[in-house]
Scaffold this motif. Sequence first.
Motif, PDB file in Angstrom:
ATOM      1  N   MET A   1     -10.439-130.603 -21.730  1.00 21.98           N
ATOM      2  CA  MET A   1     -10.726-130.815 -23.154  1.00 21.98           C
ATOM      3  C   MET A   1     -12.207-131.075 -23.369  1.00 21.98           C
ATOM      4  O   MET A   1     -12.854-130.442 -24.201  1.00 21.98           O
ATOM      5  N   THR A   2     -12.741-132.027 -22.591  1.00 22.55           N
ATOM      6  CA  THR A   2     -14.181-132.308 -22.706  1.00 22.55           C
ATOM      7  C   THR A   2     -14.983-131.084 -22.316  1.00 22.55           C
ATOM      8  O   THR A   2     -16.045-130.822 -22.862  1.00 22.55           O
ATOM      9  N   GLU A   3     -14.398-130.309 -21.367  1.00 21.95           N
ATOM     10  CA  GLU A   3     -15.048-129.077 -20.931  1.00 21.95           C
ATOM     11  C   GLU A   3     -15.187-128.100 -22.110  1.00 21.95           C
ATOM     12  O   GLU A   3     -16.253-127.529 -22.355  1.00 21.95           O
ATOM     13  N   VAL A   4     -14.058-127.955 -22.874  1.00 22.02           N
ATOM     14  CA  VAL A   4     -14.078-127.071 -24.029  1.00 22.02           C
ATOM     15  C   VAL A   4     -15.118-127.544 -25.038  1.00 22.02           C
ATOM     16  O   VAL A   4     -15.904-126.749 -25.577  1.00 22.02           O
ATOM     17  N   LEU A   5     -15.136-128.840 -25.280  1.00 23.97           N
ATOM     18  CA  LEU A   5     -16.102-129.398 -26.238  1.00 23.97           C
ATOM     19  C   LEU A   5     -17.530-129.139 -25.790  1.00 23.97           C
ATOM     20  O   LEU A   5     -18.401-128.817 -26.591  1.00 23.97           O
ATOM     21  N   ARG A   6     -17.743-129.282 -24.478  1.00 22.94           N
ATOM     22  CA  ARG A   6     -19.094-129.072 -23.953  1.00 22.94           C
ATOM     23  C   ARG A   6     -19.531-127.624 -24.174  1.00 22.94           C
ATOM     24  O   ARG A   6     -20.637-127.357 -24.648  1.00 22.94           O
ATOM     25  N   ILE A   7     -18.620-126.678 -23.868  1.00 26.54           N
ATOM     26  CA  ILE A   7     -18.942-125.257 -24.067  1.00 26.54           C
ATOM     27  C   ILE A   7     -19.213-124.979 -25.545  1.00 26.54           C
ATOM     28  O   ILE A   7     -20.177-124.295 -25.904  1.00 26.54           O
ATOM     29  N   LEU A   8     -18.343-125.550 -26.408  1.00 24.86           N
ATOM     30  CA  LEU A   8     -18.512-125.298 -27.839  1.00 24.86           C
ATOM     31  C   LEU A   8     -19.826-125.866 -28.342  1.00 24.86           C
ATOM     32  O   LEU A   8     -20.509-125.267 -29.169  1.00 24.86           O
ATOM     33  N   ARG A   9     -20.199-127.058 -27.834  1.00 25.83           N
ATOM     34  CA  ARG A   9     -21.447-127.660 -28.292  1.00 25.83           C
ATOM     35  C   ARG A   9     -22.620-126.789 -27.873  1.00 25.83           C
ATOM     36  O   ARG A   9     -23.571-126.594 -28.615  1.00 25.83           O
ATOM     37  N   LYS A  10     -22.521-126.251 -26.665  1.00 28.41           N
ATOM     38  CA  LYS A  10     -23.639-125.476 -26.133  1.00 28.41           C
ATOM     39  C   LYS A  10     -23.691-124.065 -26.735  1.00 28.41           C
ATOM     40  O   LYS A  10     -24.749-123.545 -27.049  1.00 28.41           O
ATOM     41  N   HIS A  11     -22.496-123.426 -26.876  1.00 25.50           N
ATOM     42  CA  HIS A  11     -22.489-122.016 -27.248  1.00 25.50           C
ATOM     43  C   HIS A  11     -21.873-121.749 -28.620  1.00 25.50           C
ATOM     44  O   HIS A  11     -21.789-120.599 -29.029  1.00 25.50           O
ATOM     45  N   GLY A  12     -21.422-122.784 -29.292  1.00 20.98           N
ATOM     46  CA  GLY A  12     -20.695-122.613 -30.556  1.00 20.98           C
ATOM     47  C   GLY A  12     -21.409-121.695 -31.531  1.00 20.98           C
ATOM     48  O   GLY A  12     -20.786-120.856 -32.185  1.00 20.98           O
ATOM     49  N   PHE A  13     -22.724-121.832 -31.617  1.00 20.53           N
ATOM     50  CA  PHE A  13     -23.519-121.012 -32.529  1.00 20.53           C
ATOM     51  C   PHE A  13     -23.260-119.528 -32.310  1.00 20.53           C
ATOM     52  O   PHE A  13     -23.105-118.750 -33.246  1.00 20.53           O
ATOM     53  N   TYR A  14     -23.163-119.127 -31.025  1.00 28.46           N
ATOM     54  CA  TYR A  14     -23.006-117.710 -30.712  1.00 28.46           C
ATOM     55  C   TYR A  14     -21.589-117.220 -30.998  1.00 28.46           C
ATOM     56  O   TYR A  14     -21.392-116.095 -31.419  1.00 28.46           O
TER      57      TYR A  14
END
Lengths: 304, 297
Positions: A1-14
């Motif tokens: 879950m935290t992994e998903v959040l981390r990816i979204l925070r980093k790449h969400g814009f794209y």
Amino acid sequence: MTEVLRILRKHGFYYLLFLPVAGYLIIFKYVPMIGIMIAFKDVTPFMSMGEIVTSSFIGFKHFVNFFNSFFFWDLMENTLMISIYKTLWSFPAPILLALLINEVHNTYFKRISQTISYLPHFFSMVIVAGLVYVVFGVQGGLVNHLVVLTGGEPQHYLGDPRWFRTILVGTTVWQTVGWGSILYLAAMAGLNPETYEAANIDGASKIQQVRHITLPGISHVIVILFIFRIGDLLDAGFEQILLLYSPSVYEVADIIDTYVYRAGLLNLKYSFASAVGLYKSILALLLLLAANKFANFLGHQGIW
Amino acid sequence: MRIKATPMERLFYLGNYVFLIVVSLLFLIPFISVLSTSFISTAEWARRGNFVLIPEAPTLEAYQFLFGGSKGTVFNAYKITFFRTIVGTILCLTFTGLGAYVLARRNLPGRTFMTLLVFIPMVFSGGLIPFYLVVDRLRLTNTVWIMITPFLVNPWWLLIMRNFLMTIPVELEEAALMDGANPLTVLIRVYLPLSMPALTTIGLFYAVWHWNGWFYAAVFNSNRDLYPIQVILRSILYLGDASYRGDLGIMFEPEMMPPAQTLKAAMIIVTTVPILLVYPFIQRYFVKGMLIGGVKG
């Protein structure tokens, strides 16, 4: 879950930037793919989206009807024959044109003849069909004028089953030969001029140079383009035929695509036409997979 | 080192030039014959009734018929064509550019899946009828958007664009981020200016596609006020064909109609001239774009 959040925070814009494209593809490419299920139903023109989805499946009835119909083999034959004739003429033509243009040393002549040769590529199929209509016109057309001058009788070539396929093939060569030669000319320009000079000193003739230097040098382009052509073999030229054919030439001109168009959009047999279309899509996909496999087998990179 | 040509070779070069001139003429003659046909007057047509290379008394009758009258069909068709070409190209470039930009990011999780999403429609499609049902149930038929909305992305051109973007060094982006730029600034200030050549080329691909498009505008649309120029040409081509339920009487003022053949010819010229005018300027972009795409396929 935290992994998903981390990816979204980093790449969400794209992902956000990709959303419109994904939405477009899903609505206009993938929903129609799912919509193929109507080939296994009996959908009538006035059904709503909901009714189409909930209506019951009836199995392969439309496919069986199509395979058993008397026009099935006619459609297959027309599609394949037109496509094969077109390949036989319009595949080698650009290679030949490129070989000849490549022998021109005058830069201006080279550039002008090239520029003229790919002009038809920019014309819409309607314009090309229009040129055919006018040039082959019974009254006042250039072709019939020449026929009469040489002692013949004017004819309605476009409505004549004996001439229709020839006109299709000729038109295709006319429209595609120049554009098709670009890739070959680029490949030829990449060949080492010293090889030709050496061959010249050894007294090799032009024909020998073409056979032993030029053609082997561009063979990878020839092979890969030929494999692509095989992958597209079921595309016999829908727009071109739709614009040029008439009931009097259906026997030699009606291909799967034009049949799907008439059955589906003019006669409103949605399910049946979808079944015919699906049959073609699957056949085309298999051909493409086989062609790609073959490219890999020959040591080329296919489309994937 | 240039070796002196032998007589055989000289003959070959001469023959080659002659052959290429003949081929070039074959590309031009249909067009020239259509051009001259478009200037024939009704009277001359009635009198001579066959092929005319140089009209005795060239007239603009056919063009007056097309552009004159109160219905303004051809003007309106030009308006529609310009609208779909300009708006369509801008939207296509936006969608394609954004998609390509995202897929070009090497370290983006899920990139392979997203690329697959773009790739699959290149090799398999639902076919004409399911596609029609989708655009029809979305109420796009009989609107100008039928020519634009369903065609925002050409997957092939998107992948060409992505390949181009992947050649831009990542260091540029890293340096900008180091200087405190946010991802949006990087996109607009770093990548957008650098991808201008590719955007121009792909944009011209889309523009010519839109200019030439006729099928969906003709088949998924029955509102004559929305016909682009290509569809008007198609209607005129069927003039004199008994099997075609002509709607020319509705689109033009049918009295004083010039001969079918001259009208067809004039309409071909009207449709082709804009392409001919821009052709010298755009063709090199196309050749470039074709060669980029040709590296892989």
